[in-house]
Design a protein around this motif. Structure first.
Motif, PDB file in Angstrom:
ATOM      1  N   ILE A  21       0.838  -1.201   0.000  1.00 53.59           N
ATOM      2  CA  ILE A  21       0.000   0.000   0.000  1.00 53.59           C
ATOM      3  C   ILE A  21       0.871   1.249   0.000  1.00 53.59           C
ATOM      4  CG2 ILE A  21      -1.698   1.333   1.307  1.00 53.59           C
ATOM      5  CD1 ILE A  21      -2.784  -1.368   2.358  1.00 53.59           C
ATOM      6  N   ILE A  22       1.883   1.278   0.873  1.00 55.88           N
ATOM      7  CA  ILE A  22       2.746   2.452   0.997  1.00 55.88           C
ATOM      8  C   ILE A  22       3.493   2.726  -0.300  1.00 55.88           C
ATOM      9  CG2 ILE A  22       4.816   3.327   2.165  1.00 55.88           C
ATOM     10  CD1 ILE A  22       3.784   1.816   4.684  1.00 55.88           C
ATOM     11  N   GLN A  27      -3.204   0.162  -5.180  1.00 55.09           N
ATOM     12  CA  GLN A  27      -3.685   1.516  -5.410  1.00 55.09           C
ATOM     13  C   GLN A  27      -4.853   1.873  -4.484  1.00 55.09           C
ATOM     14  OE1 GLN A  27      -2.659   4.011  -7.915  1.00 55.09           O
ATOM     15  NE2 GLN A  27      -0.866   2.738  -7.519  1.00 55.09           N
ATOM     16  N   PRO A  28      -5.058   3.167  -4.212  1.00 51.14           N
ATOM     17  CA  PRO A  28      -6.207   3.599  -3.408  1.00 51.14           C
ATOM     18  C   PRO A  28      -7.515   3.044  -3.963  1.00 51.14           C
ATOM     19  CG  PRO A  28      -4.731   5.445  -3.768  1.00 51.14           C
ATOM     20  CD  PRO A  28      -4.213   4.318  -4.614  1.00 51.14           C
ATOM     21  N   ALA A  57      -6.029   0.832  11.651  1.00 54.51           N
ATOM     22  CA  ALA A  57      -5.543   1.725  12.704  1.00 54.51           C
ATOM     23  C   ALA A  57      -4.418   2.612  12.197  1.00 54.51           C
ATOM     24  CB  ALA A  57      -5.073   0.909  13.902  1.00 54.51           C
ATOM     25  N   HIS A  58      -3.693   2.146  11.191  1.00 52.72           N
ATOM     26  CA  HIS A  58      -2.602   2.924  10.595  1.00 52.72           C
ATOM     27  C   HIS A  58      -3.064   3.761   9.404  1.00 52.72           C
ATOM     28  CE1 HIS A  58       0.581  -0.056  12.344  1.00 52.72           C
ATOM     29  NE2 HIS A  58       0.215   0.868  13.209  1.00 52.72           N
ATOM     30  N   HIS A  59      -4.385   3.816   9.193  1.00 48.12           N
ATOM     31  CA  HIS A  59      -4.966   4.662   8.138  1.00 48.12           C
ATOM     32  C   HIS A  59      -4.564   4.196   6.736  1.00 48.12           C
ATOM     33  CE1 HIS A  59      -5.850   7.406  11.484  1.00 48.12           C
ATOM     34  NE2 HIS A  59      -4.599   7.244  11.833  1.00 48.12           N
ATOM     35  N   ARG A  70     -10.996  -1.981   1.851  1.00 46.31           N
ATOM     36  CA  ARG A  70     -10.345  -1.413   0.667  1.00 46.31           C
ATOM     37  C   ARG A  70      -9.132  -0.603   1.089  1.00 46.31           C
ATOM     38  NH1 ARG A  70     -13.314  -1.363  -4.069  1.00 46.31           N
ATOM     39  NH2 ARG A  70     -15.380  -2.308  -3.859  1.00 46.31           N
ATOM     40  N   VAL A  71      -8.197  -0.435   0.147  1.00 43.79           N
ATOM     41  CA  VAL A  71      -7.062   0.452   0.390  1.00 43.79           C
ATOM     42  C   VAL A  71      -7.598   1.863   0.595  1.00 43.79           C
ATOM     43  CG1 VAL A  71      -4.941   1.421  -0.576  1.00 43.79           C
ATOM     44  CG2 VAL A  71      -5.520  -0.997  -0.970  1.00 43.79           C
ATOM     45  N   ALA A  72      -7.113   2.527   1.637  1.00 46.19           N
ATOM     46  CA  ALA A  72      -7.604   3.862   1.980  1.00 46.19           C
ATOM     47  C   ALA A  72      -7.350   4.843   0.835  1.00 46.19           C
ATOM     48  CB  ALA A  72      -6.921   4.365   3.248  1.00 46.19           C
TER      49      ALA A  72
END
Length: 210
Positions: A21-22, A27-28, A57-59, A70-72
């Motif tokens: 994700i990072i 992808q978002p 919790a880590h957004h 889903r990916v934020a």
């Protein structure tokens, strides 16, 4: 309570999916299916649910009714929220950390600053940047606050990689970091906090479309 073995698996899933994700590999908005993730990591659904909870919790992910996990997003609203939360909480942490900074703490902060200046890739820079911000607030003695900041810093790392993909990246000195260190060395806590807040808000402005 999750058994130790499941906790270890959950941590592994959290780290692996979080890194994707990072970096932008995920992808978002991309869906994350429990069954698919469990199959990939050869695990049950229990550690997958725990990993998703930690990522939320880590957004880094969002859980939505009837839509699953889903990916934020990295839209304007999300970027502003992350920056405003970081600016507020990291300044609180620095105010409590600054009086406790020893010469050893300052040496670790300056090492992270130098590593950021010497970074030749965005991955090296992001690692040094995260280490710098963590070292600034580590002595504050507020574990719950630090846990929240760790999550926000990971969310910020997404912004760093996203900006690098869209605008490119080149090695450069981080003058904001240098000024914060100078203020801390002279024990000017108010100036250091003001510089930190401005620095975080600058990241927000760079990340948002004009």
């Amino acid at each position: 309570m999750i058994a130790n073995g499941s906790t270890t698996v959950a941590a592994h899933i959290e780290q692996s999916v979080g890194e994707r994700i990072i970096s932008g590999a995920l992808q978002p908005g991309a869906p994350l299916r429990q069954d698919h993730v469990a199959r990939e990591f050869n695990s049950s659904h229990v550690p997958v649910r725990e990993a998703f909870r930690r990522l939320e919790a880590h957004h880094l992910v969002v859980a939505e009714p009837r839509r699953g996990v889903r990916v934020a997003p990295l839209d304007t609203k999300s970027v502003k929220e992350i920056a405003e939360m970081r600016a507020a909480l990291e300044v609180v942490a620095l105010r409590n950390s600054a009086p406790k900074l020893t010469s050893a703490h300052l040496a670790r902060i300056e090492l992270a600053l130098i590593e950021g200046d010497n970074a030749q890739t965005i991955e090296e820079f992001e690692k040094a940047n995260r280490a710098f911000h963590q070292a600034l607030v580590a002595p504050c003695g507020m574990p719950r606050l630090l846990a929240n900041l760790d999550g926000l810093q990971l969310a910020n790392s997404r912004l760093v990689f996203a900006m690098a993909r869209s605008a490119g990246w080149r090695p450069r000195s981080n003058q904001d970091h240098r000024l914060i260190v100078q203020a801390l060395r002279t024990r000017n806590v108010d100036q250091a906090c003001n510089l930190l807040a401005r620095h975080i808000q600058t990241i927000e402005r760079l990340a948002l479309p004009a």
